[in-house]
Write a protein that holds these residues in place. Sequence first.
Motif, PDB file in Angstrom:
ATOM      1  N   GLU A  69       0.815  -1.207   0.000  1.00 30.55           N
ATOM      2  CA  GLU A  69       0.000   0.000   0.000  1.00 30.55           C
ATOM      3  C   GLU A  69       0.850   1.258   0.000  1.00 30.55           C
ATOM      4  O   GLU A  69       1.798   1.388   0.771  1.00 30.55           O
ATOM      5  N   GLU A  72      -3.224   5.030  -0.579  1.00 32.13           N
ATOM      6  CA  GLU A  72      -4.539   4.445  -0.858  1.00 32.13           C
ATOM      7  C   GLU A  72      -4.566   3.579  -2.116  1.00 32.13           C
ATOM      8  O   GLU A  72      -5.632   3.257  -2.626  1.00 32.13           O
ATOM      9  N   SER A  73      -3.413   3.217  -2.650  1.00 33.68           N
ATOM     10  CA  SER A  73      -3.323   2.323  -3.795  1.00 33.68           C
ATOM     11  C   SER A  73      -2.344   1.209  -3.449  1.00 33.68           C
ATOM     12  O   SER A  73      -1.668   1.267  -2.428  1.00 33.68           O
ATOM     13  N   LYS A  89      -6.381   3.775  -6.888  1.00 33.50           N
ATOM     14  CA  LYS A  89      -7.555   4.605  -6.652  1.00 33.50           C
ATOM     15  C   LYS A  89      -7.269   5.981  -7.235  1.00 33.50           C
ATOM     16  O   LYS A  89      -6.331   6.658  -6.808  1.00 33.50           O
ATOM     17  N   THR A  94     -11.446   3.593 -10.054  1.00 26.73           N
ATOM     18  CA  THR A  94     -10.434   2.678  -9.533  1.00 26.73           C
ATOM     19  C   THR A  94     -10.125   1.702 -10.650  1.00 26.73           C
ATOM     20  O   THR A  94     -10.998   1.353 -11.438  1.00 26.73           O
ATOM     21  N   ASP A 124     -13.485   0.252 -13.720  1.00 26.97           N
ATOM     22  CA  ASP A 124     -14.738  -0.008 -13.005  1.00 26.97           C
ATOM     23  C   ASP A 124     -15.802  -0.650 -13.883  1.00 26.97           C
ATOM     24  O   ASP A 124     -16.646  -1.393 -13.402  1.00 26.97           O
ATOM     25  N   LYS A 157      -7.883  -5.957  -3.200  1.00 27.93           N
ATOM     26  CA  LYS A 157      -8.068  -4.630  -2.628  1.00 27.93           C
ATOM     27  C   LYS A 157      -8.936  -3.788  -3.552  1.00 27.93           C
ATOM     28  O   LYS A 157      -8.904  -3.954  -4.771  1.00 27.93           O
ATOM     29  N   LEU A 158      -9.683  -2.863  -2.968  1.00 30.32           N
ATOM     30  CA  LEU A 158     -10.452  -1.849  -3.696  1.00 30.32           C
ATOM     31  C   LEU A 158     -11.382  -2.420  -4.757  1.00 30.32           C
ATOM     32  O   LEU A 158     -11.653  -1.787  -5.771  1.00 30.32           O
TER      33      LEU A 158
END
Length: 190
Positions: A69, A72-73, A89, A94, A124, A157-158
């Motif tokens: 990480e 936030e990515s 992100k 994303t 997305d 993730k995300l």
Amino acid sequence: MCLVAGAALVVAGCSGSTDEAAPTTGTTAATTTTAPATTTTTVDPTTPSAPPTTTTEAPTTTLVDLVYERNESYYFTSPDGGFQCGIIKLPNRTEAGCQGPTDPIPPRPDDCMIDWGSGVRVEDSGPGAFMCAGGLVYTSGDPEPDAVLPAGATLSKLGYTCSTTADAVTCVNDETAHGFTVAADSNETF
């Protein structure tokens, strides 16, 4: 040019959340948890003379709490060092993607005036696709190479899941099931 990233793995028992803060040292750390083997003994009540049946399940290993990480990515290098990848992100979306040399490359679209064919991503919505980029997108920008995601590992993730083999990376949008698989001598978008 391929980047070769060395990674030191620190193996330790783990308990708690997978979102705990990870150390931010110059080495790459991963925590691996291994569930103990379980043994189940069953006696068939309908056959009194039957011997008990014993089943042993192999332990499972899960990669958790990885040091990928940044802001936030999540960024990583493929096991063979050929691809820089990320689950990133951005302000309006994303995406997950990888950049590195692959073959075959689809024809360059007319609207791509910069580097074509050195990266593939899934966003997305819509299927995975090759990208038109003017530079390396999937890197944390740290002076040290991004950590290697070991062969057989998964990073979720995300809303995206990326997994690796010794020479390939697959990333999938968890909601749409669209994504890509990329290796030096092959690639697929779906």
